[in-house]
Motif scaffolding. Sequence first.
Motif, short mmCIF file in Angstrom:
data_model
loop_
_atom_site.label_atom_id
_atom_site.label_comp_id
_atom_site.label_asym_id
_atom_site.label_seq_id
_atom_site.Cartn_x
_atom_site.Cartn_y
_atom_site.Cartn_z
N SER A 84 0.83 -1.19 0.00
CA SER A 84 0.00 0.00 0.00
C SER A 84 0.87 1.24 0.00
O SER A 84 1.80 1.38 0.81
N THR A 85 0.57 2.15 -0.93
CA THR A 85 1.26 3.42 -0.98
C THR A 85 0.34 4.44 -1.62
O THR A 85 -0.60 4.08 -2.33
N THR A 86 0.58 5.70 -1.33
CA THR A 86 -0.22 6.71 -2.01
C THR A 86 0.16 6.75 -3.48
O THR A 86 1.28 6.38 -3.86
N LEU A 87 -0.77 7.19 -4.30
CA LEU A 87 -0.48 7.33 -5.72
C LEU A 87 0.72 8.26 -5.92
O LEU A 87 1.56 8.04 -6.80
N GLN A 88 0.82 9.29 -5.07
CA GLN A 88 1.91 10.24 -5.18
C GLN A 88 3.27 9.56 -4.95
O GLN A 88 4.27 9.92 -5.58
N ASP A 89 3.33 8.55 -4.08
CA ASP A 89 4.60 7.92 -3.73
C ASP A 89 4.91 6.66 -4.53
O ASP A 89 5.95 6.04 -4.32
N ALA A 90 4.02 6.25 -5.43
CA ALA A 90 4.26 5.04 -6.22
C ALA A 90 5.45 5.28 -7.16
O ALA A 90 5.44 6.23 -7.95
N THR A 98 18.33 5.10 1.16
CA THR A 98 18.00 6.12 2.15
C THR A 98 16.48 6.21 2.22
O THR A 98 15.77 5.51 1.49
N ASP A 99 15.98 7.06 3.09
CA ASP A 99 14.53 7.25 3.16
C ASP A 99 13.97 7.78 1.85
O ASP A 99 12.80 7.55 1.52
N ALA A 100 14.80 8.46 1.07
CA ALA A 100 14.32 9.08 -0.17
C ALA A 100 14.65 8.27 -1.41
O ALA A 100 13.99 8.42 -2.43
N TRP A 101 15.65 7.39 -1.34
CA TRP A 101 16.16 6.74 -2.55
C TRP A 101 15.99 5.22 -2.43
O TRP A 101 16.38 4.61 -1.44
N GLN A 102 15.37 4.61 -3.44
CA GLN A 102 15.22 3.16 -3.46
C GLN A 102 15.58 2.63 -4.84
O GLN A 102 15.45 3.32 -5.85
N VAL A 103 16.04 1.36 -4.85
CA VAL A 103 16.31 0.68 -6.12
C VAL A 103 15.60 -0.68 -6.08
O VAL A 103 15.49 -1.32 -5.03
N THR A 104 15.10 -1.11 -7.25
CA THR A 104 14.34 -2.35 -7.36
C THR A 104 14.87 -3.16 -8.53
O THR A 104 15.17 -2.61 -9.60
N GLY A 105 14.98 -4.46 -8.33
CA GLY A 105 15.33 -5.37 -9.41
C GLY A 105 14.38 -6.55 -9.43
O GLY A 105 13.92 -7.00 -8.37
N GLY A 106 14.05 -7.04 -10.62
CA GLY A 106 13.11 -8.16 -10.73
C GLY A 106 13.49 -9.09 -11.87
O GLY A 106 14.15 -8.69 -12.84
N LEU A 107 13.08 -10.36 -11.74
CA LEU A 107 13.41 -11.38 -12.74
C LEU A 107 12.23 -12.34 -12.86
O LEU A 107 11.55 -12.64 -11.87
N ARG A 108 12.00 -12.83 -14.08
CA ARG A 108 10.94 -13.80 -14.32
C ARG A 108 11.45 -14.85 -15.31
O ARG A 108 12.07 -14.52 -16.32
N THR A 159 14.44 2.61 -10.18
CA THR A 159 14.90 3.42 -9.06
C THR A 159 14.04 4.67 -8.98
O THR A 159 13.51 5.15 -9.99
N SER A 160 13.87 5.16 -7.77
CA SER A 160 13.12 6.40 -7.57
C SER A 160 13.79 7.21 -6.47
O SER A 160 14.45 6.66 -5.57
N TYR A 161 13.59 8.52 -6.53
CA TYR A 161 14.18 9.41 -5.53
C TYR A 161 13.18 10.50 -5.20
O TYR A 161 12.62 11.15 -6.10
N LEU A 173 7.64 15.81 -4.33
CA LEU A 173 8.18 15.64 -5.67
C LEU A 173 9.00 14.36 -5.72
O LEU A 173 9.95 14.17 -4.95
N LEU A 174 8.63 13.45 -6.64
CA LEU A 174 9.31 12.16 -6.80
C LEU A 174 9.68 11.97 -8.26
O LEU A 174 8.88 12.24 -9.16
N VAL A 175 10.91 11.49 -8.50
CA VAL A 175 11.32 11.14 -9.86
C VAL A 175 11.65 9.65 -9.87
O VAL A 175 12.08 9.08 -8.87
N TYR A 176 11.42 9.01 -11.02
CA TYR A 176 11.70 7.58 -11.12
C TYR A 176 12.19 7.25 -12.52
O TYR A 176 11.96 7.99 -13.48
N ALA A 177 12.88 6.12 -12.62
CA ALA A 177 13.35 5.61 -13.91
C ALA A 177 13.19 4.09 -13.90
O ALA A 177 13.44 3.43 -12.88
N THR A 178 12.77 3.52 -15.02
CA THR A 178 12.51 2.08 -15.12
C THR A 178 13.04 1.54 -16.44
O THR A 178 12.87 2.18 -17.49
N TYR A 179 13.67 0.37 -16.37
CA TYR A 179 13.99 -0.41 -17.55
C TYR A 179 13.37 -1.78 -17.32
O TYR A 179 13.67 -2.45 -16.33
N SER A 180 12.49 -2.20 -18.22
CA SER A 180 11.82 -3.48 -18.03
C SER A 180 11.64 -4.17 -19.37
O SER A 180 11.53 -3.52 -20.41
N THR A 181 11.60 -5.49 -19.31
CA THR A 181 11.35 -6.27 -20.52
C THR A 181 10.05 -7.05 -20.34
O THR A 181 9.67 -7.42 -19.22
#
Length: 804
Positions: free
Chosen positions: A49-55, A465-475, A527-529, A535-543
């Motif tokens: 669960s997260t706010t739309l703003q923080d997704a 950090t509280d502001a910066w997260q990174v995510t990785g996924g595999l299928r 990743t998002s910051y 104000l949140l910025v994010y970047a995604t690379y996905s296949t």
Amino acid sequence: MTNKSFKATLFCATALVGFAQAPAFAQTEPDGAASTDANEIIVTATRRSTTLQDAPINISAVGQQQLARQRIDSVQDLAAFTPGMTVANTGPASTGNIIMRGISAADTSAGGSNYESAVGVYLGEVPLYLDFKLIDINRVEVLQGPQGTLYGLGTLSGAVRYIPNRPDPSKFSVDAHMRGFVQDHSSNPGFNMDGAVNIPIIEDHVAFRTVVGYYDNPGFIDYNYILRNPGISDPQPVRGETAAEGSFGTPEQRAANFYSKKDVNYEKTFTTRNQLLLQLNPDIKVYLTYAHQDTKTQGRQATGAGVLGTGKYEGPWRYLEPRSRNSNLYSAEFNIGLGGFAQVVSTSAWTTQKIKAQSDNTDLLLDLDYGYEAFPQFSSFNQSNVNYKQFNQEVRLVSTHGGPFNWVLGGFYNNLRYGSQYREYVPGLPGFFGVFRPDNLEYMSFVNTQTKEMAAYGEGTFHITDAWQVTGGLRYYKYKAFAEGGTDTPLTGGGIRRTPYPLVVFDPSRIKSGDTKADGFVWKANTSYKMSDDLLVYATYSTGYRTGNVNRVAPCILPLAPGQNVCALPNELAFGPDKTRNKEIGVRGSLFDKRFQFTADVFHIDWSQLQTPSQTLNGAVGITVNAGKAVSKGVEFSGQFKITPELALQGMYSYTDAKLTEDAADIVVSQGQPYSAFKGDRLPGSARHQAAAQVTYTYPLANGTDIEASWAATYMGNIYSRVGLRGFGEVIPDYLTHRASITYHGEHFDVGVYADNIFDKYAITGISNDRSSFNQARSGVIERYYAQSVLTPRRIGVDLRFHY
């Protein structure tokens, strides 16, 4: 102001403001979601669960209020207010094909689609392969881009999640909704009603929630040339080698040969969804669901584009074309907490769908040029019975232990069985041929397929950090598909033994099968910051990927026998998976004490081995093939600005540039002739420009009641009917529509008046076949193969809601 300048103004307004999804009602969700203040929606697309703003991903959400106030009943209605999403309005006979970010190489079709989209659809936690109405839905979440490392259902271009209101064991509630309206070009008014009842059976432990709806929507397409006595009546009394020469004849000839049926594209839909909650405690709960929907109509939401002088809302076809879809869903969802370490979510679902249809088949046989038109009263119709049976199982483990690292692990299994029985009839032709076949059966086929898919997937997120997260996924995915089928042509033989009347059998020695399989990996990095709390910025690379499959056509028996053959050659039996590589950067902001909220992103998608429609060499049966590479790139923007506490301005805009990046040989087929497409050719099915803008004014009254007035405009840019307009493709023009409503909101009830498509805009939404067959004559018979689906005309009505 001219229409052109108005569109330019709308474009500028939406670029500045964007479209914002309205908030959901404050209601706790069983997956942890709850609405907070009036400017936020809690979403669970990331499995938390997260706010739309923080997704930290590209997601838009439409809340319960917006669904109700915009009268969004289906995914077709939803697309008008979702950036980058296109669903053609093709009427109740089928489900519109969902296209996200231009990822489609399929021809547009007045018939729509009932299966195999590049988009994954979920009802709660259940993969949904059915087109259920959006009633008693808490919110809809739309995720752009591949989601295969987070969801069991592999996706090529995105996912849509319908989050239903769940049973509540703490209180009894009743919600009722009624809508009545008149529709231009229709003989009868329309009426919709639905209701939801929540019953707590054992406080805090057992509850039941049932939803029932009925939709009686009038049609507006008239079939005025239905044959009175097929095989005896003349489908075209006056022959001609050009359209100007041929006609339906004199009034006397018309009366002798035809009868009329008005408003054939009506919709009568009954739908219900029933949920039982069994809850031992907040950490152990089960949802048992049964959903059913039955839809009936009697004709296409399409016209013949004026062939033989037919009118604007007139179908030229010789037979009524009834269609029914009967859908059922049975599911069990288990949510089990593991002592603060993780949560297990297990979903088992069984879905069935039966589709029965009849269509005018005359023009297909004319186009194949078998010479049947030598019989002066020649006409044909087909009947099909299609059954889908599907079982899927998904098990997911979601961490709940807290800390800087959280994760999701899951497994998915899907087993789809498809069966089709198809018949073509030509009344009177057997006697003309000198064949004893009083049932008039000209062609028959059966196809049975099975597709099995298995996958294991997972994602991990580390909060640096509280502001910066990174995510990785595999299928990892693996699938295999199998088909068997057979054909017979009782009138001509075609190499298969002629079946003596009244038998309808297939020669077992002539039944053939085919199969295909593949496996592979897809992955994701994100990743998002948070630049600030607002104000949140994010970047995604996905296949992403979409499974290949077998074509639902009976295989050919080689060597081919002389005569008529309707079958698939070995290279036409199956097609492989197509894949995408998605890159995007986005920003989500909330400014001026949350009065101005917006989301903007840019994306670039590389698409390989496009699954694209084609035809068999023998019999021109529709199949899918792999061909070429493409790119889709663009920008998306949505937002809302609360100018004053009473006045809100909302809008959305998307630009999508989807085109081939290499030549694709023989990718389009017209009149049996293959046409190649070339690098730079635009892809079909979606608009480059799409926009919506809405202004809402709320006038407060005593005791928390209010009067709300809104005006919305939606713009759909032009669409290509075929890749690069090859093979007689054409541009489907852009159009602009308006809607408005005035509603009184009371404590327990709402009452309002509304108008959709206020200016009764006539617009083409899809094209079947191609322009080459328009007004084409064979032995003096003018074809009516070409069709244009059209927009629903103006509706004006009253909307009532009651809550207790």
